[in-house]
Design an enzyme around this catalytic site. Sequence first.
Site, PDB file in Angstrom:
ATOM      1  CG  PHE A 124      17.439 -25.265 -24.005  1.00 53.13           C
ATOM      2  CD1 PHE A 124      18.316 -23.649 -24.721  1.00 53.13           C
ATOM      3  CD2 PHE A 124      17.274 -24.981 -23.300  1.00 53.13           C
ATOM      4  CE1 PHE A 124      18.147 -22.684 -24.076  1.00 53.13           C
ATOM      5  CE2 PHE A 124      17.764 -23.977 -22.094  1.00 53.13           C
ATOM      6  CZ  PHE A 124      18.287 -23.025 -23.266  1.00 53.13           C
ATOM      7  CG  ASP A 209      19.896 -31.060 -20.770  1.00 48.72           C
ATOM      8  OD1 ASP A 209      19.581 -31.447 -19.455  1.00 48.72           O
ATOM      9  OD2 ASP A 209      20.085 -30.445 -21.353  1.00 48.72           O
ATOM     10  CE  LYS A 238      13.608 -26.340 -17.452  1.00 48.52           C
ATOM     11  NZ  LYS A 238      14.149 -26.826 -18.937  1.00 48.52           N
TER      12      LYS A 238
END
Length: 391
Positions: A124, A209, A238
Amino acid sequence: MGTYARQDIVFVRGEGCWLTAETGERYLDFGSGVAVNSLGHAHPQLVAALKAQAEKLWHTSNLYRVEGQETVADKLTRLTFAEQVFFCNSGAEACEGAIKVARRYHYVSGDPNRQRIIAFRGAFHGRTLATLAAAGNEKYLEGFGPTAEGFDHVDLGDLEALEAAIGPETAAIMLEPIQGEGGVRAVSPEFLRAVRELCDKHGLLLVLDEVQTGMGRTGKLFAHEWAGITPDVMAIAKGFGGGFPVGAVLATAKAAKGMTPGTHGSTFGGNPLAMAVASTVLDVISEPGFLEAVQLKTLRLKQGLEGLRDQHAELVEEVRGAGLLMGLKLKAHVAPPQVVKAANEEELLIVGAGDNSVRVLPPLIATEDEIGEGLRALSRALTRVARETSR
Ligand SMILES: *Cc1c(COP(=O)(O)O)cnc(C)c1O
């Protein structure tokens, strides 16, 4: 728009690991807003940093030097492999930026045909059209028109398939050290080291990532440190803002050599408010002893979850993950929303994930007692689920 299948709970206040709903109920937050509230809610230092900046200056655009960006870039380059940083506002933008850096590197190196990126099934990388294409999840691409070109996919952990997928047009290999949304599927340190070697052997860039795994989540500042390797490019977001929207693309000077004036940009990226908060998050996480404390709590959480697996072997297949990014892979007859809902009924927040699993992501500041409390609530939640499924 109806894009979310939301829980019917409204939170009005947060403090540390706890959230208070408008009904007055207090929930233990082991979802951290999907790995975002790294320092919990209303952390005094973050509140102070944001308030102080709010009274001074909010936004100037990137037409001018931004002092906060220079400060945060300085800290990031001191703490990581990176020599260059680009600031943005989200994880998807950070991943998209990382893809651009990788392609542009080959373009300015006289290899303009090298633009394909190999990514992994189950990944993702965000919800923009390019990051959706990068992850290649059909479910998320459906109905959104032509898929962005230039991505190849292989199974996570399949080194042979990975090497076979490398061609003359390959620019980079992109992956999460632990697939978060994909179901807390960790990549072994050996695999990560082998990917690094493949990149070196074939002249590819390694793009990590670390949007979810970064900022102390696994007990190191970044998860790749466990494997003893460094990437060429890395996306973060995040936990980086502890709840303030901010992301960044980190790179070596070599990898970022194509990113010259005019090649990329963002109106809001790295604005003074975001930088004041991100700078403080970095200070807190890099304080001596902070990550060691996370590692200790990790052990408690992992042992506790393994205990739950043994206790509820009819529901839980395995315990996954690292640090405070843990997951329970559920048996096929148990659906993640059932477990999330049962946890909510026990006033515990956890998060669903792919591959029939749920994620347990306490804030990094959770105490051992809070972790114990969360484990007990999760145990009661699993007992509820067991009762429902046996009916
Ligand atoms: C959440 C996430 C993203 C996307 O971040 P957004 O801020 O939602 O755009 C990208 N990559 C990973 C690994 C993530 O966990």
